[in-house]
Scaffold this motif. Structure first.
Motif, PDB file in Angstrom:
ATOM      1  N   MET A   1       0.814  -1.189   0.000  1.00  0.00           N
ATOM      2  CA  MET A   1       0.000   0.000   0.000  1.00  0.00           C
ATOM      3  C   MET A   1       0.865   1.263   0.000  1.00  0.00           C
ATOM      4  SD  MET A   1      -3.102   0.464  -0.233  1.00  0.00           S
ATOM      5  CE  MET A   1      -4.568   1.246   0.262  1.00  0.00           C
ATOM      6  N   LYS A   2       2.001   1.217   0.705  1.00  0.00           N
ATOM      7  CA  LYS A   2       2.892   2.365   0.725  1.00  0.00           C
ATOM      8  C   LYS A   2       3.440   2.647  -0.673  1.00  0.00           C
ATOM      9  CE  LYS A   2       4.762   2.767   5.325  1.00  0.00           C
ATOM     10  NZ  LYS A   2       5.994   2.806   6.103  1.00  0.00           N
ATOM     11  N   PHE A   3       3.724   1.575  -1.425  1.00  0.00           N
ATOM     12  CA  PHE A   3       4.237   1.738  -2.772  1.00  0.00           C
ATOM     13  C   PHE A   3       3.258   2.525  -3.637  1.00  0.00           C
ATOM     14  CE2 PHE A   3       4.306   0.285  -7.186  1.00  0.00           C
ATOM     15  CZ  PHE A   3       5.583   0.698  -7.552  1.00  0.00           C
ATOM     16  N   ILE A   9       2.237   9.973  -5.362  1.00  0.00           N
ATOM     17  CA  ILE A   9       2.893  11.219  -4.951  1.00  0.00           C
ATOM     18  C   ILE A   9       3.919  11.631  -6.000  1.00  0.00           C
ATOM     19  CG2 ILE A   9       4.501  12.228  -3.278  1.00  0.00           C
ATOM     20  CD1 ILE A   9       2.948  10.694  -1.088  1.00  0.00           C
ATOM     21  N   VAL A  10       4.717  10.675  -6.466  1.00  0.00           N
ATOM     22  CA  VAL A  10       5.723  10.970  -7.485  1.00  0.00           C
ATOM     23  C   VAL A  10       5.053  11.441  -8.775  1.00  0.00           C
ATOM     24  CG1 VAL A  10       7.475   9.922  -8.993  1.00  0.00           C
ATOM     25  CG2 VAL A  10       7.491   9.457  -6.538  1.00  0.00           C
ATOM     26  N   ILE A  11       4.003  10.761  -9.196  1.00  0.00           N
ATOM     27  CA  ILE A  11       3.270  11.159 -10.408  1.00  0.00           C
ATOM     28  C   ILE A  11       2.685  12.559 -10.229  1.00  0.00           C
ATOM     29  CG2 ILE A  11       1.264  10.644 -11.882  1.00  0.00           C
ATOM     30  CD1 ILE A  11       3.637   8.774 -12.317  1.00  0.00           C
ATOM     31  N   GLY A  12       2.134  12.842  -9.062  1.00  0.00           N
ATOM     32  CA  GLY A  12       1.571  14.166  -8.777  1.00  0.00           C
ATOM     33  C   GLY A  12       2.627  15.256  -8.844  1.00  0.00           C
ATOM     34  N   VAL A  13       3.798  14.990  -8.293  1.00  0.00           N
ATOM     35  CA  VAL A  13       4.883  15.971  -8.329  1.00  0.00           C
ATOM     36  C   VAL A  13       5.325  16.214  -9.771  1.00  0.00           C
ATOM     37  CG1 VAL A  13       7.300  16.345  -7.695  1.00  0.00           C
ATOM     38  CG2 VAL A  13       5.678  15.545  -5.977  1.00  0.00           C
ATOM     39  N   ILE A  14       5.429  15.167 -10.544  1.00  0.00           N
ATOM     40  CA  ILE A  14       5.814  15.310 -11.952  1.00  0.00           C
ATOM     41  C   ILE A  14       4.785  16.150 -12.705  1.00  0.00           C
ATOM     42  CG2 ILE A  14       6.104  14.059 -14.144  1.00  0.00           C
ATOM     43  CD1 ILE A  14       7.397  11.796 -12.464  1.00  0.00           C
ATOM     44  N   LEU A  15       3.503  15.862 -12.504  1.00  0.00           N
ATOM     45  CA  LEU A  15       2.447  16.621 -13.187  1.00  0.00           C
ATOM     46  C   LEU A  15       2.438  18.085 -12.753  1.00  0.00           C
ATOM     47  CD1 LEU A  15      -0.478  14.044 -13.262  1.00  0.00           C
ATOM     48  CD2 LEU A  15       0.942  14.811 -15.163  1.00  0.00           C
ATOM     49  N   LEU A  16       2.594  18.340 -11.476  1.00  0.00           N
ATOM     50  CA  LEU A  16       2.636  19.723 -10.993  1.00  0.00           C
ATOM     51  C   LEU A  16       3.857  20.461 -11.554  1.00  0.00           C
ATOM     52  CD1 LEU A  16       1.462  19.377  -7.285  1.00  0.00           C
ATOM     53  CD2 LEU A  16       0.239  20.447  -9.194  1.00  0.00           C
ATOM     54  N   THR A  17       4.968  19.775 -11.655  1.00  0.00           N
ATOM     55  CA  THR A  17       6.168  20.378 -12.237  1.00  0.00           C
ATOM     56  C   THR A  17       5.922  20.760 -13.690  1.00  0.00           C
ATOM     57  OG1 THR A  17       7.581  19.101 -10.751  1.00  0.00           O
ATOM     58  CG2 THR A  17       8.623  20.027 -12.726  1.00  0.00           C
ATOM     59  N   LEU A  18       5.292  19.860 -14.452  1.00  0.00           N
ATOM     60  CA  LEU A  18       4.993  20.159 -15.856  1.00  0.00           C
ATOM     61  C   LEU A  18       4.013  21.326 -15.985  1.00  0.00           C
ATOM     62  CD1 LEU A  18       4.803  16.606 -17.442  1.00  0.00           C
ATOM     63  CD2 LEU A  18       6.560  18.357 -17.794  1.00  0.00           C
ATOM     64  N   VAL A  19       3.018  21.388 -15.107  1.00  0.00           N
ATOM     65  CA  VAL A  19       2.079  22.508 -15.131  1.00  0.00           C
ATOM     66  C   VAL A  19       2.819  23.812 -14.836  1.00  0.00           C
ATOM     67  CG1 VAL A  19       0.107  23.563 -13.946  1.00  0.00           C
ATOM     68  CG2 VAL A  19       0.008  21.165 -14.648  1.00  0.00           C
ATOM     69  N   ALA A  20       3.692  23.790 -13.828  1.00  0.00           N
ATOM     70  CA  ALA A  20       4.467  24.991 -13.486  1.00  0.00           C
ATOM     71  C   ALA A  20       5.344  25.417 -14.666  1.00  0.00           C
ATOM     72  CB  ALA A  20       5.317  24.747 -12.243  1.00  0.00           C
ATOM     73  N   ILE A  21       5.972  24.456 -15.323  1.00  0.00           N
ATOM     74  CA  ILE A  21       6.799  24.769 -16.492  1.00  0.00           C
ATOM     75  C   ILE A  21       5.929  25.397 -17.570  1.00  0.00           C
ATOM     76  CG2 ILE A  21       8.076  23.740 -18.414  1.00  0.00           C
ATOM     77  CD1 ILE A  21       9.189  21.725 -16.324  1.00  0.00           C
ATOM     78  N   GLY A  22       4.755  24.824 -17.810  1.00  0.00           N
ATOM     79  CA  GLY A  22       3.837  25.338 -18.829  1.00  0.00           C
ATOM     80  C   GLY A  22       3.356  26.748 -18.540  1.00  0.00           C
TER      81      GLY A  22
END
Length: 183
Positions: A1-3, A9-22
């Motif tokens: 479950m932790k995995f 969380i990692v996917i969310g951070v990646i998506l937020l980073t891409l939105v910020a870049i955009g």
């Protein structure tokens, strides 16, 4: 479950980073340059000849004249390219500056981006010519800007590859076969 939790969380951070870049990264620049063993007038004539585009532009399919005449300021045409998935994509160009054997400048746009393309031609001596290509562009939205950020090195490589194809075309051909201009 932790995995699963850490995965999201990692996917969310990646998506937020891409939105910020955009949002924050909206201006891009691509440069390519090459020296060709041919006189400037010949290099310019081949580069500016739509009948030869298919021989050196990757995935080029067709040019559709929309307004005006070739080499006339305000001339508008549509370039058609095949995408990796086999679909046709277009790029509309408007000629904004034209100096024979020296400079071609277009404004361009499609559903994904808009920008300016500058191709300058310099006689470097000894019968060689340098083409310097510079494209300044921006995406039409957050998603497009994020994708342009991710693809920027691929875009640079594509422009350099096209110039290398142009060099091969010019240097391995007879000048009489290539010097055709539409004036």
């Amino acid at each position: 479950m932790k995995f699963v939790k850490y995965f999201f969380i990692v996917i969310g951070v990646i998506l937020l980073t891409l939105v910020a870049i955009g949002i924050f990264k909206t201006d891009y620049q691509s440069k390519a340059s090459i020296e060709i063993n041919a006189p400037k007038h010949q290099v310019f004539a081949v580069y500016n000849n739509p009948l030869l585009y298919k021989r050196w532009m990757t995935n080029f399919q067709a040019l559709e004249q929309l307004e005006g005449q070739m080499n006339e300021i305000g001339n508008k045409h549509r370039l058609k390219f095949t995408t990796g998935s086999g679909e046709i994509t277009t790029l509309d160009q408007t000629l904004v500056e034209f100096k024979p054997s020296e400079l071609i400048r277009y404004n361009y746009d499609n559903q994904w981006l808009e920008g300016t393309s500058n191709a300058t031609f310099v006689d470097t001596g000894n019968g060689t010519t340098t083409i310097d290509l510079r494209l300044d562009y921006t995406g039409r939205g957050i998603v497009q800007n994020a994708l342009l950020f991710l693809l920027s090195s691929t875009i640079d490589q594509g422009h350099q590859y096209n110039l290398e194809q142009l060099k091969t075309l010019i240097e391995e051909s007879k000048p009489d076969e290539l010097e055709y201009t539409t004036e």
